[in-house]
Design an enzyme around this catalytic site. Structure first.
Site, PDB file in Angstrom:
ATOM      1  N   HIS A   1     -31.004  38.071  41.151  1.00 32.67           N
ATOM      2  CA  HIS A   1     -29.858  37.172  40.591  1.00 32.67           C
ATOM      3  C   HIS A   1     -29.078  37.209  41.210  1.00 32.67           C
ATOM      4  O   HIS A   1     -28.465  38.167  42.236  1.00 32.67           O
ATOM      5  CB  HIS A   1     -29.691  37.456  38.896  1.00 32.67           C
TER       6      HIS A   1
ATOM      7  N   CYS B   1     -30.322  34.999  31.980  1.00 32.43           N
ATOM      8  CA  CYS B   1     -31.317  35.824  31.277  1.00 32.43           C
ATOM      9  C   CYS B   1     -30.045  35.239  29.950  1.00 32.43           C
ATOM     10  O   CYS B   1     -28.972  35.543  29.630  1.00 32.43           O
ATOM     11  CB  CYS B   1     -30.794  37.386  31.416  1.00 32.43           C
TER      12      CYS B   1
END
Ligand code: HMG
Ligand code: MG
Length: 299
Positions: free
Chosen positions: A209, A240
């Site tokens: 990420h 998330c």
């Protein structure tokens, strides 16, 4: 070690990307996104997540998405399945491949899937057995490999232990997730070195990420170590829901631009991919986090 000749991209935008949207995206939009990604040359598309709709409402239409796909030859359409209930539903809807997802952090495991790391392994074992019976391959994820939103630093040895357990259990590939994007290149290299002692490097993927803007640098570092599988998300969508502050995955367009520059094959049409990133961000009214995508469309 030298760079790999080719890299396989696992496109996670329709799952990791859209699971984090404040409002659920329509099934029709998801299906169109997946179709456009296939047209751009993506050969592994994570299409849905068979998790509890109470936990992740954005993925509640998993059955409709998986069953409604306009399938293209040679494309693997996969889904997350945290337990047997999810697996059975994914198999009924024709998932080509499934994935279990664990973590190298106890706290994250509890927050994300409501059980300890050891309990998650007990849950995954029957998923692996049943998938094997159904002749469906299982991918494994390890989250928090370069840091945890609740525990901070995570020891590379812990990542290696969890990745090794998933591989031993029968996962054909283990994807290493920098869930909150706090990693930096040397740290990524060291973590990978530790894991590669337990899992062959050709069975590992990088799932980074970009929260702190380090994802491409981290990818360059692990490509140098021989990583040949990269997870990415068109337009850098996502994050998330159980990791506060986690922004999107590294953008697929940016990864392809990097790979093209390094002479590493991916089989993906960058212009078609960037057009898809432009389309999806306009459709759902979100910023395009791909620098390459934005640059191509600003021309
Ligand atoms: P639980 O509450 O412990 O499960 O949740 P349970 O077995 O006690 O069941 C509770 C309820 O959930 C029951 O319904 C079950 O039927 C239902 P009720 O009787 O209350 O109406 N249920 C399900 N429904 C649909 N599909 C299922 C399912 N299982 C149970 N498969 C559970 C445990 C794992 C289900 C829950 O914690 C959950 O759904 N978590 C999902 C978390 C999630 O999706 N997180 C995001 C994905 S992970 C990620 O993004 C990281 C990754 O990208 C890598 C990285 O970046 O690091 C992969
Ligand atoms: Mg992720």
């Amino acid at each position: 070690m030298a760079f790999p000749k080719s890299v396989r991209l696992v496109e996670v935008g329709a799952r990791d990307g859209l699971q984090n949207e404040p409002e659920p995206v329509s099934t029709a939009t998801k299906l169109e996104l997946i179709d456009r990604l296939g047209a751009a040359g993506l050969r592994h598309i994570e299409a849905a997540s068979f998790v509890s709709p109470k936990w992740v409402p954005q993925m509640a239409d998993h059955r409709e998405v998986m069953a409604g796909l306009k399938r293209r030859n040679g494309v693997v359409y996969s889904a997350l399945t945290p337990n047997l209930k999810g697996l059975e539903a994914a198999l009924e809807c024709g998932a080509d491949e499934v994935a279990v997802f664990g973590a190298a952090s106890e706290s994250f495991s509890q927050k994300n899937i409501n059980c300890s790391v050891a309990e998650s392994m007990e849950r995954f074992a029957p998923v692996l057995e049943r998938a094997k019976e159904a002749k469906v391959r299982v991918r494994g994820y390890v989250s928090c490999v370069l840091g945890c939103p609740y525990e901070g630093e995570i020891a590379p040895a812990k990542v290696a232990e969890v990745a090794g357990a998933l591989f031993e259990m029968g996962c054909y590939e283990v994807s290493l997730g920098d869930t909150i994007g706090t990693g930096t290149p040397l740290k990524a290299k060291r973590m990978l070195d530790a894991v590669a002692r337990d899992v062959p490097i050709e069975r590992l993927g990088a799932h980074f990420h970009d929260t702190y803007g380090q994802a491409l640098a981290n990818l360059y570092a692990v490509l140098e170590e021989g990583i040949g599988v990269i997870d990415s998300s068109v337009a850098g969508l996502g994050g998330c829901p159980y990791a506060k502050g986690a922004s999107g995955n590294v953008a697929s367009e940016d990864v392809i631009y990097l790979l093209n520059g390094l002479g590493i094959e991916s089989g993906i049409d960058l212009d078609a991919l960037a057009a898809t990133g432009d389309w999806i961000t306009r459709t759902i009214g979100r910023p395009n986090r791909s620098k390459v995508g934005v640059a191509l469309f600003a021309k």
